[in-house]
Motif scaffolding. Sequence first.
Motif, mmCIF file in Angstrom:
data_model
loop_
_atom_site.group_PDB
_atom_site.id
_atom_site.type_symbol
_atom_site.label_atom_id
_atom_site.label_comp_id
_atom_site.label_asym_id
_atom_site.label_seq_id
_atom_site.Cartn_x
_atom_site.Cartn_y
_atom_site.Cartn_z
ATOM 1 N N ALA A 15 -5.131 -21.668 -22.644
ATOM 2 C CA ALA A 15 -5.576 -23.182 -21.961
ATOM 3 C C ALA A 15 -5.295 -23.125 -20.507
ATOM 4 O O ALA A 15 -4.216 -22.475 -20.127
ATOM 5 N N LEU A 16 -6.333 -23.178 -19.730
ATOM 6 C CA LEU A 16 -6.334 -23.162 -18.100
ATOM 7 C C LEU A 16 -6.637 -24.572 -17.903
ATOM 8 O O LEU A 16 -7.548 -25.344 -17.844
ATOM 9 N N LEU A 17 -5.255 -25.058 -17.351
ATOM 10 C CA LEU A 17 -5.057 -26.621 -16.900
ATOM 11 C C LEU A 17 -4.895 -26.878 -15.525
ATOM 12 O O LEU A 17 -4.258 -26.138 -14.681
ATOM 13 N N GLY A 18 -5.541 -27.969 -15.100
ATOM 14 C CA GLY A 18 -5.385 -28.414 -13.502
ATOM 15 C C GLY A 18 -4.024 -29.537 -13.826
ATOM 16 O O GLY A 18 -3.008 -29.366 -14.489
ATOM 17 N N ASP A 19 -4.475 -30.648 -13.208
ATOM 18 C CA ASP A 19 -3.261 -31.647 -13.370
ATOM 19 C C ASP A 19 -3.172 -31.876 -14.806
ATOM 20 O O ASP A 19 -4.141 -32.090 -15.522
ATOM 21 N N PRO A 23 -14.657 -16.141 -16.015
ATOM 22 C CA PRO A 23 -15.608 -16.421 -14.798
ATOM 23 C C PRO A 23 -16.151 -17.735 -14.984
ATOM 24 O O PRO A 23 -16.258 -18.345 -14.094
ATOM 25 N N ILE A 24 -16.520 -18.128 -16.203
ATOM 26 C CA ILE A 24 -17.152 -19.418 -16.254
ATOM 27 C C ILE A 24 -16.119 -20.539 -16.381
ATOM 28 O O ILE A 24 -16.348 -21.521 -16.041
ATOM 29 N N ALA A 63 -13.071 -25.824 -11.306
ATOM 30 C CA ALA A 63 -13.477 -26.619 -10.183
ATOM 31 C C ALA A 63 -14.028 -27.680 -10.107
ATOM 32 O O ALA A 63 -14.142 -28.201 -9.211
ATOM 33 N N GLN A 64 -14.819 -27.962 -11.484
ATOM 34 C CA GLN A 64 -15.356 -29.518 -11.523
ATOM 35 C C GLN A 64 -14.599 -30.305 -12.039
ATOM 36 O O GLN A 64 -14.962 -31.381 -12.491
#
Length: 302
Positions: free
Chosen positions: A17-21, A50-51, A57-58
Amino acid sequence: MEIKKFKVGNYHAEVTALLGDSGVKFEAKPAVVICPGGSYMYVSKREAEPIAYDFLAQGYQVFILRYSTIGSMIEAEGRTAERDEMYKIASMVEPDKVLGSEFPNPLIELALTLAHIRENIHEYNVDSDNIGVLGFSAGGHLAASLGVHWNQEWLGELTGKESRWYRPNFQVLGYPILDYDMNRIIAEERGIGDPQYMSMASRMVFGGTIEDDILDKATVKNYVSKNTPPTFLWHTGEDRLVFIKNSLDFADALEQHNVPWELHTFHKGDHGLSVATNITGKVNPHVQKWVPLMFEWLDEIT
């Protein structure tokens, strides 16, 4: 960015899992589960992070499913193998040995991944009504399999979960293989492709013996229905490993069932382009456009 990992299923699948806030004080975000390709033999690295970074970013929370393959089995044993060595190992696998890559096991792992995310939406800061799947090549087959089978009773029995927990809200399919038998026939008619590789790839998906019922369920265009989620597809005409007819036929099936869809075809470009930038080692400026086109489409349908 915060990174978390968890296991799913009974073999050797792992989710990153790659999590922002994250946390309850933040607004819930859309999420995507990425299924990289690799012929169900390994999980491609260039079709993972990569994706994933584009989605981060979105504003998406991103989950990369490294589903069970002979490659993950080797890693679970504490070994590593390059792709050529993996092909050699795969060619010597006994017909009755269970690898975990056989259909529908990766589908079970994907369903359990979505269920885990929905069961932990506050931990991951995810909008439970906006969770989709994305897959390339064999990973596209995996993503599409969930898209067409998520409401099937047999899948619920295998997962032990109610289908609402793993229903995808959208799916994105990049050069997906969606009809193995058709793809084989085209390769034979055109006299292209490596028969030994195709046989080995078939072994990874179907085991030593191809059962008619499994082949039918794995031919995902047969199961498109009004319950299939909105779908974005892209493919290249020069793909000589997974032929563009896979995507064309699937789009036709979606149209017949009034499922929202968008298909982009690019004339130039071989198989496995991923985001087609320097980060993947396969650069194609024209094909790169599928990424912003996809995000425009996602903004429209979500």
